[in-house]
Design an enzyme around this catalytic site. Sequence first.
Site, PDB file in Angstrom:
ATOM      1  N   ILE A  17     -73.927 -26.177  17.799  1.00  0.00           N
ATOM      2  CA  ILE A  17     -74.827 -27.311  17.641  1.00  0.00           C
ATOM      3  C   ILE A  17     -75.315 -27.638  19.053  1.00  0.00           C
ATOM      4  CG2 ILE A  17     -72.861 -28.920  17.708  1.00  0.00           C
ATOM      5  CD1 ILE A  17     -74.455 -30.863  16.031  1.00  0.00           C
ATOM      6  N   SER A  18     -76.616 -27.696  19.245  1.00  0.00           N
ATOM      7  CA  SER A  18     -77.191 -27.807  20.583  1.00  0.00           C
ATOM      8  C   SER A  18     -76.926 -29.177  21.209  1.00  0.00           C
ATOM      9  CB  SER A  18     -78.700 -27.567  20.526  1.00  0.00           C
ATOM     10  OG  SER A  18     -78.991 -26.267  20.079  1.00  0.00           O
TER      11      SER A  18
END
Length: 259
Positions: A101-102
């Site tokens: 997840i960025s």
Amino acid sequence: MSGRAPRFPLSLDRISSSPASATRRTAAPAARTAADAPAGVGLDSSGVRQRMVQRLRAGGVRHEAVLAAFAAVPRHHFVDTALVPQAYEDTALPIGHAQTISKPSVVARMLELLFDGRNAAAGGSLGRVLEIGTGCGYQAALLARLSRQVVSIERLRALHDKARELLASQPRDNVRLVYGDGRMGHPPNAPYDTIIAAAGGEALPDAWLDQLAVGGRLVAPLRAIGGGQVLVVVDRDERGLRRQAHEAVQFVPLQSGVF
């Protein structure tokens, strides 16, 4: 806008790049549901999300709709329980299957770049969005608050199923999840007003550019000359495509096929 309208609300579809891919499957682990979300860790209040928003604002994010989406969507709901204490830090977190997840700051930057390309007629919306790489579904949840319709495609069946479960608890009905090869985009619902990708390759796939509407904007990581990745913005107008390179980023590699 031409093209057959997507089927909403949230639905399960599948496309594949070849007949052989239909035989490949990865068993999906049990997805964490809303009932499993961590409790008693102080993350269910809006205050902790507001502090994240304050850091994003201090870092240069100015678009109020983007900031409001970050304030509304619980990021800790989309990460594994062991990583919940880090959910609102500005860091990428693993979500399994060699994916992440960025960082919130990177997601906010990409969303703001998408809005920079929208004209006044868009009414403050990103319009019809194609997201390449659903991952755990967090960015799709943000996009749902910023767009008229979201079509999000994921090539890993286990992540697709996980995102489908997690997003089902979010109060939006304009997201459609597709299990398929993201390099192909999703032609049935093209063209798209905006396209955003969470993986980077050597070049932008022709399918993405073909599915970008006139007046639309694409934001994606791309391998830079000399190595590394940069954010690339592509605008389509009546004369063709215009491309700009922005800051360095680090995303997972863009890959073909479904698993």
